[in-house]
Structures are given as C-alpha cells and as structure tokens.
Design a protein around this motif. Sequence first.
Motif, short mmCIF file in Angstrom:
data_model
loop_
_atom_site.label_atom_id
_atom_site.label_comp_id
_atom_site.label_asym_id
_atom_site.label_seq_id
_atom_site.Cartn_x
_atom_site.Cartn_y
_atom_site.Cartn_z
N ARG A 40 85.35 -37.94 -97.77
CA ARG A 40 84.84 -36.57 -97.69
C ARG A 40 85.16 -35.93 -96.33
NH1 ARG A 40 78.92 -36.11 -100.64
NH2 ARG A 40 79.61 -36.83 -102.71
N ILE A 41 85.04 -36.72 -95.29
CA ILE A 41 85.36 -36.19 -93.95
C ILE A 41 86.83 -35.81 -93.87
CG2 ILE A 41 85.53 -36.80 -91.52
CD1 ILE A 41 83.04 -38.52 -91.88
N TYR A 42 87.70 -36.68 -94.39
CA TYR A 42 89.13 -36.41 -94.32
C TYR A 42 89.49 -35.17 -95.14
CZ TYR A 42 89.20 -41.28 -92.73
OH TYR A 42 88.96 -42.44 -92.05
N MET A 43 88.88 -35.02 -96.32
CA MET A 43 89.16 -33.84 -97.14
C MET A 43 88.68 -32.57 -96.48
SD MET A 43 90.92 -34.24 -99.81
CE MET A 43 91.55 -35.52 -100.91
N SER A 44 87.52 -32.65 -95.82
CA SER A 44 87.02 -31.45 -95.12
C SER A 44 87.94 -31.07 -93.96
CB SER A 44 85.59 -31.69 -94.63
OG SER A 44 85.57 -32.73 -93.65
N ILE A 45 88.49 -32.06 -93.27
CA ILE A 45 89.43 -31.78 -92.18
C ILE A 45 90.68 -31.08 -92.73
CG2 ILE A 45 90.97 -32.84 -90.49
CD1 ILE A 45 88.85 -35.00 -90.08
N ILE A 46 91.18 -31.56 -93.87
CA ILE A 46 92.37 -30.96 -94.46
C ILE A 46 92.09 -29.54 -94.92
CG2 ILE A 46 94.01 -31.15 -96.37
CD1 ILE A 46 93.63 -34.18 -96.27
N MET A 47 90.94 -29.30 -95.55
CA MET A 47 90.61 -27.97 -96.02
C MET A 47 90.41 -27.00 -94.86
SD MET A 47 88.05 -28.84 -99.21
CE MET A 47 87.82 -27.09 -99.56
N ASP A 48 89.79 -27.47 -93.77
CA ASP A 48 89.61 -26.60 -92.60
C ASP A 48 90.95 -26.26 -91.96
OD1 ASP A 48 86.91 -26.69 -93.03
OD2 ASP A 48 86.54 -28.29 -91.56
N ALA A 49 91.89 -27.22 -91.98
CA ALA A 49 93.19 -26.97 -91.35
C ALA A 49 94.06 -26.04 -92.19
CB ALA A 49 93.91 -28.30 -91.11
N ASP A 50 94.01 -26.18 -93.52
CA ASP A 50 94.85 -25.35 -94.39
C ASP A 50 94.11 -25.11 -95.70
OD1 ASP A 50 96.80 -24.00 -95.72
OD2 ASP A 50 98.38 -25.47 -95.40
#
Length: 459
Positions: free
Chosen positions: A72-82
């Motif tokens: 979940r943390i990794y997906m949130s990082i990806i969504m925040d970046a792009d």
Amino acid sequence: MALVIALVLITGLSILTYGASRQKAVSAAGGDLSKLHSRPSYHGTYSLLWILIAGVGTLLAVDILWSMLNERIYMSIIMDADPTLNALERNRVLSDAHQIAEGGIVARTGDLRESLAATISSMDLWRRIGVVVLPVLAALTAAWLTYGKIGVEWRARNRSEQIIRGTLLVCAAIAILTTVGIVLSLITETINFFAKIDWQVHKYLFGTTWSPLSGISEGQLDPDKVGAVPLFAGTFMITIIAMLVAVPVGLFAAIYLSDFASKRTRAWAKPMLEILAGVPTVVYGFFAAITVAPAIRNAGEWLGLNVDSSSALAAGTVMGIMIIPFISSLSDDVINAVPQSLRDGSFGLGATRAETIRQVVLPAALPGIVSAILLGISRAVGETMIVVMAAGQGANLTWNPLEAVTTVTVQIVMLYTGDTEIETAAGPVFALGFTLFCVTLALNVVALRIVRRYREMYD
C-alpha cells in the motif's frame, strides 16, 4: 533467509525449553514423579507447543501484514508521483522497482523506479529485522510464562491435550473453509458470467459453438458463442476411452495379483505396476503426442482410415494407461480384504477358483471396486497435461474417436495462458470449472449410493 533464521531460532528455543521444563518438573517433585499431576514430558510438551504457536504465529502475522502494508505504501508513492498511471502501469512500475532493488535487469528505468527501489530496499531491511526479532521475542515470552507455571499441581497434560485438540480443530476448519471458499468463488464468478450473457443459461448448457472471447464487445459476451457442449462431449469421449482401457486391464491385473499370482511373482509385479503412478503426467503427454498418436495415425492410414494427429483415441488410450495403477492398486487391496472364509466356503461347495472370483469375491468387493473406478473417472475428467499436449484445441462436436476434440481443462488452460486479460477470461473459466465440479459431484453421489447398496448386501 530471514524466515529460515527465525524458524531455526524458534525451533531451537522450543527444544531447549522442553528439556528445561522437564528438568524443572522433576526438581519440583524432588525426584518422586508420583507427586506430579502430569509427567515431566507433558510439562515440556506444554512449553514447546506454546513457544511454537507464539513464535510461528507471530512470524506469519508479521510477514503477511508487513508485506500488505508495504504494498500500500509503494502504491501510494507511485500515485503521488504520477496520478495519470492506470492500475496496470502502476503494477509494472512496482514490478520494475522490485527487480531493481533485487539487482535484476529491467527493460525500463527512470527516476520513479529508482527512488521506489531505494525505498523498497530500506523497507525490506526493516522487514528482515522484524521477521527475526519479533517472533523470537514472542517465543521467549511464551517460554518465560510457561516455564514459570511448572509445579507439582500444574495440569500440564490437560493443557497440552487442549492445545493439540485445538490445533486439530483449526486444521479441520481450514480444510472445510478452503472447500467452502473454492465453491463460493466458483459460484460467484459463474453468476457474473451468466449475467454477462443476459442469463441465457440454456445457450451455455446446450449450445454447440464455443468461442467466448471472439464475441467480446464492451465487456459483454456473445451468448451464441459460449456453448459448452463440444467441450464436455470431448471430455466424456476421452474419459470413456480411458476407462475402457484402464478398467479391464486394472481389474484383471488386480484379480491375477490377488488370487492367481504366486508370492514371488506378486513381490515384483505389483511394485512394477505401481511405478506407472509415479510417472509425471507431462511424460505421458509427450508419450501420447510423439509415440502413440503417430502410431495410431499410421495404423489408420494402413487401414484406409483418416486419423487426426490429435485424435481422441490417442489421448484417451494414454490416459487409460496412466489410470491403470490407480484402479489396479485399489482393487487389489479391496479384493485382498474379502474374508478368506468366503473363499473357503465357496471351495467347500465345489466351486472352482474362477467361479469363486466371479460369484463370491467380486460381488463382495464391488463397493471398493466402484470407488476405484470413480477415482479413475475423476482423475480422467480433471487431467490436464495429457490432453493439452495430445488432444485438439478446437471445439469440435463429434463422436468419432479418430477426430480431434478438445476438453474442458484444455480450454481453461488456453483461456488463462493466452494474451487475454484474466478479468476477461475469468467468467468462462469459472463457469467451466463450476460445471465440471457439479458433474463430478453427481458422479460421487451416484457412486456412494451404489456402494451403500451393495455394502449392505455383502457385509
């Protein structure tokens, strides 16, 4: 590696505590074991069980929860970046980042993937530490608590047996819940599939055209192209051919080994026959595709017949060879279980050995033989590798065993291993699986009724 280290430490701690608990119980009784409510081994077992439960349970919980939290943390990082990336693209970015963090080679790199890989490496380090430290701490806590309870009046045996009963109950519940989960998933996806074809179930059950993916339009399936009759016709044809090969050969082999063969012959013949059960199905598939199918085709050409390279006869024959040891071994055990007094009584009335086998032994062993045949049918219906490699892939509705036919399992493999998205293929796949499950269940019910009827007659 961290999981292995944690398991080794927990196991070692449980063994050490087991010995220490036994010694403390002996010391508490002053060497007179009759004063103890429970024997020293039960005190050690109680401590060992709790250490394993606490340690392994914490290990599984930490590993699973940590992995879910990290994703979940990794997906949130990806969504925040792009935020423009769709779900498939986000999964690809995450997969590439995992490969970079593990030192693998990826086809595409970038700042997002590199930064995410660094985060993954850092989080993975903490995960490895937590997977080792937290389970070991839990195991130490359990060891300390259980070790402190040891005394003359401590009912370690009762507590240990309660833990064992609870463990057995949990295992039984897992098996039942797994079955319920499988059935519910089949039912749910099958309902979704029928909803996509506007609940035209009759076209699925009685239709003769199977091409579910060719009619996809805006998430809908063409009801006229989901007819499963050719698939089940091919499945039953190959199954019938397989049983025509397996049942006579397996049953006659069992009769010979149980009542006619000498002990010396049985000693080597039975193991040699059962070796067939250990041959991987992929080997049978190669044998069917490379040896049996060409041989049947050449024999057909010699007789003036047109035989397809992927004929049902080739796949069914090799499948029957594969099933022979199942029927033979089970039937042999059942025939040997028939009381010798029945044979002796038949011989005393003047019957020959063949008459005794036909009129006494086989009727008495019929429930077990029916169970063996049912097992063979279930094995044939669900077989995958042989039919994938030797049977056809086209949904051809025919009763000619010399032509190519397809099976349910072949179509499931084709739908799930092709280029089609899993979400699109899930409906037809689960519908086929659920129908096959219902057919197998019906066979089981019929076989159980047959077994109960004849068991009451000959018991």
